[in-house]
Design a protein around this motif. Sequence first.
Motif, mmCIF file in Angstrom:
data_model
loop_
_atom_site.group_PDB
_atom_site.id
_atom_site.type_symbol
_atom_site.label_atom_id
_atom_site.label_comp_id
_atom_site.label_asym_id
_atom_site.label_seq_id
_atom_site.Cartn_x
_atom_site.Cartn_y
_atom_site.Cartn_z
ATOM 1 N N GLY A 194 44.346 28.297 32.345
ATOM 2 C CA GLY A 194 44.536 28.123 33.780
ATOM 3 C C GLY A 194 45.538 29.069 34.402
ATOM 4 O O GLY A 194 45.703 29.103 35.622
ATOM 5 N N SER A 195 46.206 29.860 33.592
ATOM 6 C CA SER A 195 47.189 30.802 34.120
ATOM 7 C C SER A 195 46.493 32.064 34.642
ATOM 8 O O SER A 195 45.330 32.339 34.331
ATOM 9 C CB SER A 195 48.211 31.179 33.040
ATOM 10 O OG SER A 195 47.568 31.860 31.977
ATOM 11 N N ILE A 196 47.229 32.810 35.438
ATOM 12 C CA ILE A 196 46.717 34.050 36.013
ATOM 13 C C ILE A 196 47.380 35.233 35.318
ATOM 14 O O ILE A 196 48.603 35.283 35.169
ATOM 15 C CB ILE A 196 46.990 34.113 37.529
ATOM 16 C CG1 ILE A 196 46.270 32.985 38.255
ATOM 17 C CG2 ILE A 196 46.580 35.473 38.089
ATOM 18 C CD1 ILE A 196 44.765 33.094 38.223
ATOM 19 N N GLU A 197 46.565 36.185 34.886
ATOM 20 C CA GLU A 197 47.086 37.401 34.263
ATOM 21 C C GLU A 197 46.685 38.604 35.111
ATOM 22 O O GLU A 197 45.553 38.693 35.586
ATOM 23 C CB GLU A 197 46.524 37.554 32.855
ATOM 24 C CG GLU A 197 47.043 38.801 32.129
ATOM 25 C CD GLU A 197 46.474 38.912 30.721
ATOM 26 O OE1 GLU A 197 47.181 38.528 29.780
ATOM 27 O OE2 GLU A 197 45.313 39.369 30.580
ATOM 28 N N LEU A 198 47.636 39.508 35.315
ATOM 29 C CA LEU A 198 47.354 40.735 36.050
ATOM 30 C C LEU A 198 46.944 41.831 35.074
ATOM 31 O O LEU A 198 47.639 42.111 34.100
ATOM 32 C CB LEU A 198 48.589 41.183 36.840
ATOM 33 C CG LEU A 198 48.976 40.307 38.039
ATOM 34 C CD1 LEU A 198 50.286 40.791 38.639
ATOM 35 C CD2 LEU A 198 47.882 40.315 39.093
ATOM 36 N N ARG A 199 45.793 42.452 35.353
ATOM 37 C CA ARG A 199 45.280 43.510 34.496
ATOM 38 C C ARG A 199 44.885 44.716 35.341
ATOM 39 O O ARG A 199 44.586 44.573 36.537
ATOM 40 C CB ARG A 199 44.037 43.044 33.724
ATOM 41 C CG ARG A 199 44.248 41.901 32.764
ATOM 42 C CD ARG A 199 42.916 41.581 32.106
ATOM 43 N NE ARG A 199 42.973 40.362 31.304
ATOM 44 C CZ ARG A 199 41.899 39.751 30.815
ATOM 45 N NH1 ARG A 199 40.690 40.261 31.059
ATOM 46 N NH2 ARG A 199 42.024 38.654 30.093
ATOM 47 N N PRO A 200 44.826 45.898 34.722
ATOM 48 C CA PRO A 200 44.313 47.066 35.441
ATOM 49 C C PRO A 200 42.847 46.845 35.819
ATOM 50 O O PRO A 200 42.124 46.110 35.147
ATOM 51 C CB PRO A 200 44.444 48.208 34.425
ATOM 52 C CG PRO A 200 45.434 47.716 33.422
ATOM 53 C CD PRO A 200 45.265 46.225 33.375
ATOM 54 N N PRO A 201 42.372 47.457 36.887
ATOM 55 C CA PRO A 201 40.963 47.340 37.277
ATOM 56 C C PRO A 201 40.047 47.983 36.241
ATOM 57 O O PRO A 201 40.424 48.950 35.577
ATOM 58 C CB PRO A 201 40.896 48.076 38.612
ATOM 59 C CG PRO A 201 42.024 49.050 38.548
ATOM 60 C CD PRO A 201 43.108 48.384 37.764
ATOM 61 N N GLU A 202 38.862 47.424 36.094
ATOM 62 C CA GLU A 202 37.899 47.961 35.135
ATOM 63 C C GLU A 202 36.894 48.906 35.785
ATOM 64 O O GLU A 202 36.365 49.806 35.135
ATOM 65 C CB GLU A 202 37.158 46.813 34.446
ATOM 66 C CG GLU A 202 38.081 45.941 33.590
ATOM 67 C CD GLU A 202 37.348 44.791 32.944
ATOM 68 O OE1 GLU A 202 36.132 44.645 33.208
ATOM 69 O OE2 GLU A 202 37.976 44.034 32.182
#
Length: 356
Positions: free
Chosen positions: A26-34
């Motif tokens: 349920g947590s939010i992770e920030l990732r680079p765009p794909e």
Amino acid sequence: MSTKKRICLLYTGGTIGMVQHLQDDGSIELRPPENIGDFERNIPELKDLCTAEFVPILNLDSTNMVPEDWTTIATSVYERMDQFDGFVVIHGTDTMHFSASAVSLALGPNLNKPVVFTGAQTDMSVLHGDARINLIRAVRIALEPIAEVVICFANHVFRGCRTQKRDEKRFDAFESPAFYPVADITEEILIHPVTSRPKENIQAIDFMPEFSANILQVSLTPGLKPEPLYPLLESRSYDGFILLSYGAGNVPNREDKPEYSFEGFIKKATKHNIPVVIASQFPANSTMHTKYEPGRKAIQAGAIPTGNMTNACATVKFNWVLTQVRSLIAKGVEREERLIELVNYRMGKPHVHEMD
């Protein structure tokens, strides 16, 4: 067939591009765009503005950018020059002004399309933040008749090689202390007369993307002694030195306390054929025409002035120039004993309006 202009989005990393991904817990992770879809979901207006192509070339916090990465960015633009009408380089803010200066120099004065650097102080998830609006504005600027490398941030568009970062939190994070903005963003895009415009029948780009010199920058502070630097001259650990000076290029030179004077270091470096460049913490002042004795004495000792270049551009240009000069010497085109003379000449000659 679409009549929209084609814009290439070159992704190098940074806060602006991070997108939210929901995790199993349920947590939010920030990732680079794909891919471009990650941007279009957050900025649906992109498809109305242009035909955009997303090209990930790096994925770095800009703190970790090195000169080889400047070459990668410049080459990525150069190799796609005939395929797109403009370019947006998505970049972290910490060293954006270094990269923009490097790409400006690498592509040179015959660049005939806009190359727009942008970034953000927040990621896309911050609704009141600057990520979304900065990217929209950067794409909008890339559609304009501009023929140079610029930084688009908040309400201003600055010449890339005349810009420096001034704040870590505020949305107007960049400034151009010694040159006017090339454009302002209001209800209309106000492009100013100082902006380089596309020209017909312009010569091909003389692409010079190499930055391989090993340079040490020393920020001058009260009480700093040059003594630890002398062994670096003997060992030739560095190809050159930059002294980040006070005011308009002033360098400590007290005769009654010679242990704090940098004149001797400059003279010895010059004798060893190792160039020493003087940059200023305040680039609106010129290190080329200082009226103060400590600045003039440094130049007389052999230091190379940088005019009113920003520290970022002076650092990048020194690397770029020294790489070229060493290449000419290695090929037998120039003599080793002329190295400092050649570096001095090229540092003082504007290439892409980086100095007055």
